[in-house]
Design an enzyme around this catalytic site. Structure first.
Site, short mmCIF file in Angstrom:
data_model
loop_
_atom_site.label_atom_id
_atom_site.label_comp_id
_atom_site.label_asym_id
_atom_site.label_seq_id
_atom_site.Cartn_x
_atom_site.Cartn_y
_atom_site.Cartn_z
N SER A 54 1.07 -1.29 -0.37
CA SER A 54 0.06 -0.44 0.42
C SER A 54 1.05 1.36 0.14
O SER A 54 0.07 1.65 -1.04
CB SER A 54 -0.45 -0.25 1.20
OG SER A 54 -1.33 -1.07 1.46
N GLY B 250 4.04 1.73 -0.21
CA GLY B 250 4.98 1.63 -1.53
C GLY B 250 4.37 2.39 -2.63
O GLY B 250 4.88 3.30 -3.62
N TYR C 290 -2.99 -3.95 -3.63
CA TYR C 290 -3.21 -3.53 -2.27
C TYR C 290 -3.86 -2.54 -2.51
O TYR C 290 -4.29 -1.32 -1.57
CB TYR C 290 -1.79 -3.06 -2.41
CG TYR C 290 -0.54 -4.25 -1.44
CD1 TYR C 290 -0.64 -4.33 -0.54
CD2 TYR C 290 -0.15 -5.03 -2.46
CE1 TYR C 290 0.09 -5.93 0.05
CE2 TYR C 290 0.53 -6.58 -1.98
CZ TYR C 290 0.51 -6.89 -0.63
OH TYR C 290 0.84 -7.81 -0.39
N LYS D 180 3.25 4.59 17.87
CA LYS D 180 1.81 4.85 16.94
C LYS D 180 1.26 3.93 17.31
O LYS D 180 -0.07 3.69 18.11
CB LYS D 180 1.84 6.06 16.75
CG LYS D 180 2.42 5.74 14.99
CD LYS D 180 1.74 5.58 14.60
CE LYS D 180 2.21 5.11 12.59
NZ LYS D 180 1.26 4.33 12.37
N ARG E 65 -4.81 0.40 9.57
CA ARG E 65 -4.95 -1.50 9.76
C ARG E 65 -4.69 -1.58 11.24
O ARG E 65 -5.38 -2.71 11.61
CB ARG E 65 -4.21 -2.55 9.13
CG ARG E 65 -3.84 -2.07 7.41
CD ARG E 65 -3.65 -1.46 6.81
NE ARG E 65 -2.23 -0.82 7.47
CZ ARG E 65 -0.99 -0.76 6.09
NH1 ARG E 65 -1.34 -1.78 5.36
NH2 ARG E 65 0.03 -0.20 7.01
N VAL F 142 0.00 -5.74 6.35
CA VAL F 142 0.90 -5.79 7.30
C VAL F 142 0.23 -4.97 8.49
O VAL F 142 -0.50 -3.93 8.06
CB VAL F 142 2.27 -4.86 6.50
CG1 VAL F 142 2.36 -3.97 6.86
CG2 VAL F 142 3.20 -5.49 8.98
N1 LIG Z 1 -0.12 1.47 4.27
C1 LIG Z 1 0.25 3.00 4.84
O1 LIG Z 1 -0.96 3.95 5.37
C2 LIG Z 1 2.05 3.90 5.41
C3 LIG Z 1 2.56 1.93 5.58
N2 LIG Z 1 3.89 2.88 6.33
C4 LIG Z 1 4.16 1.68 6.49
O2 LIG Z 1 5.14 1.06 5.64
C5 LIG Z 1 5.56 -0.08 5.08
C6 LIG Z 1 5.13 -1.16 4.41
O3 LIG Z 1 3.38 -1.37 4.81
P1 LIG Z 1 2.55 -1.50 3.18
O4 LIG Z 1 3.11 -0.95 2.40
O5 LIG Z 1 1.59 -0.59 4.33
O6 LIG Z 1 2.23 -2.74 3.64
P2 LIG Z 1 1.58 -4.12 2.75
O7 LIG Z 1 1.07 -4.86 3.82
O8 LIG Z 1 0.04 -2.80 2.27
O9 LIG Z 1 2.34 -4.75 1.63
C7 LIG Z 1 3.42 -5.40 2.18
C8 LIG Z 1 4.57 -5.28 1.42
O10 LIG Z 1 5.52 -6.03 1.38
C9 LIG Z 1 6.23 -6.67 0.67
N3 LIG Z 1 6.86 -8.09 1.71
C10 LIG Z 1 6.33 -8.78 2.14
N4 LIG Z 1 7.46 -9.14 2.69
C11 LIG Z 1 8.50 -9.20 2.02
C12 LIG Z 1 9.70 -9.77 1.79
N5 LIG Z 1 10.50 -10.54 2.58
N6 LIG Z 1 10.69 -9.34 0.51
C13 LIG Z 1 10.00 -7.85 -0.19
N7 LIG Z 1 9.07 -7.94 -0.74
C14 LIG Z 1 8.03 -7.77 1.45
C15 LIG Z 1 5.14 -7.34 0.33
O11 LIG Z 1 4.93 -7.81 -1.44
P3 LIG Z 1 3.73 -9.75 -1.62
O12 LIG Z 1 2.64 -8.31 -1.58
O13 LIG Z 1 4.65 -9.64 -2.71
O14 LIG Z 1 3.50 -10.20 -0.12
C16 LIG Z 1 4.22 -6.11 -0.12
O15 LIG Z 1 4.55 -5.42 -1.25
C17 LIG Z 1 5.04 -0.68 7.00
O16 LIG Z 1 6.03 -0.97 7.72
C18 LIG Z 1 4.13 0.26 7.41
O17 LIG Z 1 3.99 0.61 8.60
C19 LIG Z 1 4.09 4.05 7.13
C20 LIG Z 1 3.58 5.00 6.69
C21 LIG Z 1 1.76 4.71 6.07
O1 LIG Z 2 0.74 4.72 9.48
C1 LIG Z 2 0.38 4.66 9.15
C2 LIG Z 2 -0.34 5.75 8.68
O2 LIG Z 2 0.14 7.59 9.21
C3 LIG Z 2 -0.95 3.37 8.74
O3 LIG Z 2 -0.66 2.18 9.18
P1 LIG Z 2 -1.32 1.60 9.55
O4 LIG Z 2 -0.02 0.96 9.27
O5 LIG Z 2 -1.95 1.15 10.87
O6 LIG Z 2 -2.30 1.49 8.30
#
Ligand SMILES: NC(=O)C1=CN([C@@H]2O[C@H](COP(=O)(O)OP(=O)(O)OC[C@H]3O[C@@H](n4cnc5c(N)ncnc54)[C@H](OP(=O)(O)O)[C@@H]3O)[C@@H](O)[C@H]2O)C=CC1
Ligand SMILES: O=C(CO)COP(=O)(O)O
Length: 355
Positions: free
Chosen positions: A26, A28, A64, A204, A268, A292
């Site tokens: 999400s 990325g 995503y 947080k 989430r 995640v």
């Molecule tokens: N979503 C949000 O609103 C925000 C998220 N974040 C942070 O960003 C980080 C990523 O979260 P988010 O993108 O939301 O997570 P998601 O759950 O949406 O996606 C996880 C991603 O990580 C990939 N992944 C999982 N395991 C591996 C691995 N072993 N090697 C390579 N890629 C892998 C998954 O690939 P696959 O699909 O192939 O399993 C997928 O692309 C987290 O730490 C989150 O806290 C920060 C700010 C906001």
């Molecule tokens: O960090 C985030 C917003 O700032 C996203 O939070 P969640 O991982 O709980 O969706």
């Protein structure tokens, strides 16, 4: 292959850069979209070829970010070495559990002085390392930054007005990230307290789970305010004891991110807490989420660390007992409410009474 969409007008100015985004989840996807709309060439790495091919042909990451078109020059790839070698700046959005493995396996692909920015809000299990510390250990020749703030990915992709924080010691890193990402719907503020900004983003998530739980139990608005404010007191007490600047917690990466994740069912972590509050078990709640929720892992690590260094964190301890020791939610709430009544703002009136 379909024709690539042209970038939309985001008000961003400046030259086109080659950037890489590692992680096709999400966040990325949200960052790749901002960068693409700002006119940059985005080398977007993900591990699944089917997902890369889908984005190449449809411009949509349906797992995503269903229904969201990725405009601009976004080039999905499963070749991480190629993406990194073409990029001036690399953004890493890989969950904390896999973060070191991915970077370590590819550490020789990064160039001297290349800027690498972590977007990940988590802590490594062994050694309590933050992602910038992992980058420092695995690719010490790179210039490192951390992006964190109230940044729900689902809102950013809709171009809802959003602000974030770039934390880096090096002013060139801060300026480069502000220039790359800043546009009419995304503002990037700067901070030098890398550790504080990063730790705030990870911590947080714990309180977002607590808030989701409280919401499911219909505890009321006063309780919500109490939990958010005492969560802020607790997380800053912990972070300051580890060297963070307390003022960081007054900013977007601290109170800002705490507010958004503790009040929105788009988070989430909040959703996991809500499901548990409704009686679902933790494993089922996480499985149903399908994405995640870093707070689940961070909670365990912070509870252990707080005990090891003697920091009072009653909300962390209470949530841990509910999620991992099968404690009754009501009993934990009662014990929290009946514990010793301490000072409000510890930086004004120290918390003199020990637990
Ligand atoms: N979503 C949000 O609103 C925000 C998220 N974040 C942070 O960003 C980080 C990523 O979260 P988010 O993108 O939301 O997570 P998601 O759950 O949406 O996606 C996880 C991603 O990580 C990939 N992944 C999982 N395991 C591996 C691995 N072993 N090697 C390579 N890629 C892998 C998954 O690939 P696959 O699909 O192939 O399993 C997928 O692309 C987290 O730490 C989150 O806290 C920060 C700010 C906001
Ligand atoms: O960090 C985030 C917003 O700032 C996203 O939070 P969640 O991982 O709980 O969706």
């Amino acid at each position: 292959m379909s024709e690539q969409s042209m970038p939309q007008d985001t008000g961003a100015t400046g030259p086109v850069h080659d950037v890489a985004v590692l992680g096709g989840g999400s966040f990325g996807t949200a960052m790749a979209k901002v960068l693409g709309e700002n006119g940059h060439r985005v080398h977007f790495w993900m591990r699944g070829e089917a997902q890369a091919e889908e984005i190449r042909t449809t411009r949509v990451n349906s797992r995503y970010m269903p229904g969201i078109e990725l405009a601009g020059d976004i080039q999905p790839t499963t070749d991480l070495a190629d993406a990194v070698s073409k990029a001036e700046i690399v953004f890493v959005a890989i969950p904390s559990k896999a973060f070191r493995a991915v970077i370590r396996e590819n550490c020789d692909k990064f160039r001297d002085d290349q800027i690498v920015v972590s977007l990940t809000k988590g802590i490594e299990e062994h050694g309590f390392k933050l992602m910038s510390e992992i980058l420092q250990e695995e690719i010490p020749r790179c210039r490192i930054g951390v992006l964190s703030g109230p940044n729900l990915a689902g809102e950013i992709v809709n171009r809802d007005l959003t602000a974030t924080v770039i934390a880096a010691k090096d002013p060139d890193v801060r300026r480069a990230v502000q220039d790359l990402l800043g546009c009419e719907y995304f503002r990037v503020y700067a901070n030098v307290d890398v550790y504080g900004v990063e730790l705030a983003g990870a911590l947080k998530n714990i309180y977002a789970i607590v808030a989701g739980l409280a919401s499911a139990l219909e505890m009321g608005e006063n309780a919500k305010a109490m939990l958010i404010t005492r969560g802020l007191a607790e997380m800053s007490r912990f972070a300051v004891s580890l060297g963070a600047n307390p003022m960081t917690f007054m900013g977007l990466a601290g109170v800002g991110d705490l507010i958004v994740t503790c009040t929105s069912s788009k988070s989430r972590n909040y959703r996991v807490g809500y499901a548990v509050g409704q009686g679902q078990n933790l494993d089922d709640a996480v499985a149903e989420l399908g994405q995640v929720a870093e707070g689940i892992y961070t909670l365990k690590l912070v509870k252990e660390k707080a005990e090891a260094i003697g920091i009072y964190m009653p909300l962390v301890r209470g949530l841990y007992e509910i999620l991992y020791d099968n404690a009754s939610i009501r009993a934990v709430i009662n014990s929290l409410m009946m514990s010793v009544q301490n000072s409000d703002v510890e930086f004004i009136l120290p918390r003199t009474i020990s637990q």
